[in-house]
Design an enzyme around this catalytic site. Structure first.
Site, PDB file in Angstrom:
ATOM      1  N   GLY A  13       0.058   9.015 -17.035  1.00  0.00           N
ATOM      2  CA  GLY A  13      -0.940   8.021 -17.384  1.00  0.00           C
ATOM      3  C   GLY A  13      -1.781   8.402 -18.589  1.00  0.00           C
ATOM      4  N   ILE A  14      -3.076   8.091 -18.492  1.00  0.00           N
ATOM      5  CA  ILE A  14      -3.992   8.338 -19.604  1.00  0.00           C
ATOM      6  C   ILE A  14      -4.085   9.831 -19.917  1.00  0.00           C
ATOM      7  CG2 ILE A  14      -6.397   8.143 -20.356  1.00  0.00           C
ATOM      8  CD1 ILE A  14      -6.595   5.631 -18.590  1.00  0.00           C
ATOM      9  N   GLY A  15      -4.046  10.675 -18.878  1.00  0.00           N
ATOM     10  CA  GLY A  15      -4.144  12.116 -19.097  1.00  0.00           C
ATOM     11  C   GLY A  15      -2.996  12.656 -19.924  1.00  0.00           C
ATOM     12  N   SER A 141     -15.891   5.060 -16.773  1.00  0.00           N
ATOM     13  CA  SER A 141     -15.255   3.800 -16.378  1.00  0.00           C
ATOM     14  C   SER A 141     -16.261   2.665 -16.477  1.00  0.00           C
ATOM     15  CB  SER A 141     -14.732   3.901 -14.943  1.00  0.00           C
ATOM     16  OG  SER A 141     -14.358   2.632 -14.439  1.00  0.00           O
ATOM     17  N   TYR A 166     -16.567   4.174  -6.132  1.00  0.00           N
ATOM     18  CA  TYR A 166     -15.926   4.776  -7.304  1.00  0.00           C
ATOM     19  C   TYR A 166     -16.848   4.646  -8.524  1.00  0.00           C
ATOM     20  CZ  TYR A 166     -12.824   4.844 -11.397  1.00  0.00           C
ATOM     21  OH  TYR A 166     -12.259   5.101 -12.626  1.00  0.00           O
TER      22      TYR A 166
END
Length: 303
Positions: A13-15, A141, A166
């Site tokens: 993913g983003i990582g 986020s 979250y």
């Protein structure tokens, strides 16, 4: 001396896209994750791009604060042994839970989204300071906007709603990020938050279809809100990684700190609640109580 970077949750993913961007920028990248198979795949993909320096993988379950401590010890010891500085730490780890869970007695969302990156950063501050100029990038986020802004305890009063909790954990981490930037001003360690905007990732797959992750007043509108959110998260992880890569590498940010790098990879104004000194103080108290930088001594049972 070469440039080195650590990217948590960097196996997909983003990582992973962040790690690819840092490797392309000349960093020797270490990706951290739970699964050795995914780690090997990430390293293979990064190295297939023929970076100036090969990548590597370190296994650690960042939901465990004990494993966070062990990871920090490993990274710090390696930097001393190699003589190379730690140039960039990207705290990319994150998780949303549809149902209330606890890790070692502490609510899971708060552990993964705040206490884990908080503790890793604090433990590595001596290493980052020794390698200055260096940077810390904490991934935030847009969910901070729906967070309950009460930090008297890890768990706020009332029912559990995963999306809000979250967002609350991410708000705690954003407040910590801005507070840390102020604390480290003049140290050579710059601190940034990176907002990836929307991206289709494993973290949200399936979770958002359950209206019980939001509070009752929002449930009637949730199908509409969710559809809009899912449209916004249809972008690629490579695009969502741009804010983190920019925060970690952009020469224009040299000497600057305490900025939020928005989805368009330019600085944006932070949520006002994250800049409130009272929020920062409350988050600091919770963090120090539940993730002390100096681990408490263990007592052995006898008999």
């Amino acid at each position: 001396m070469g440039k080195t970077a650590v990217v948590t949750a960097g196996t997909g993913g983003i990582g992973l896209e962040t790690a690819l961007g840092l490797a392309a920028a000349g960093f020797a990248v270490t990706v951290v994750g739970r699964d050795a198979g995914r780690g090997a795949g990430a390293v293979e993909r990064i190295n297939a791009e023929r970076p100036a320096r090969p990548a590597r993988f370190l296994a650690a379950d960042l939901a465990s604060l004990d494993r966070v401590r062990a990871l920090a010890d490993t990274i710090a010891a390696e930097r001393v042994a190699s003589g190379e500085p730690l140039t960039v730490l990207v705290n990319n780890v994150g998780a949303m839970f549809a149902r209330r869970q606890r890790i070692d007695g502490v609510e899971a969302s708060f552990v993964v989204n705040h206490l884990s990156p908080y503790l890793l950063t604090e433990l590595l501050l001596p290493t980052l300071t020794a390698g200055a100029p260096s940077r810390v990038v904490n991934v935030t986020s847009a969910a901070v906007g729906v967070a309950r802004r009460v930090f008297d305890a890890v768990e706020p009063p009332g029912g559990y709603y995963g999306f809000h909790w979250y967002g609350r954990a991410k708000l705690a981490n954003l407040a910590y990020t801005l507070d840390l930037a102020e604390r480290l001003a003049g140290s050579g360690v710059s601190v940034f938050a990176a907002d990836p905007g929307g991206a289709a990732t494993a973290m949200t797959n399936g979770t958002l279809t359950d209206p019980r992750i939001v509070s009752p007043p929002l449930r009637l509108l949730w199908p509409l809100v969710r559809r809009r959110f899912e449209r916004s998260t249809s972008g690629s992880a490579s695009v969502a990684a741009r804010p983190s890569i920019t925060a970690a590498t952009d020469p224009a940010l040299t000497g600057r700190t305490g900025l939020v790098i928005g989805p368009s990879a330019v600085p944006v104004a932070p949520l006002r609640a994250a800049t409130d000194p009272r929020t920062a103080a409350a988050v600091r108290r919770l963090s120090e109580a539940h993730a002390p930088v100096t681990a408490p001594a263990r007592t052995e049972r006898r008999g």
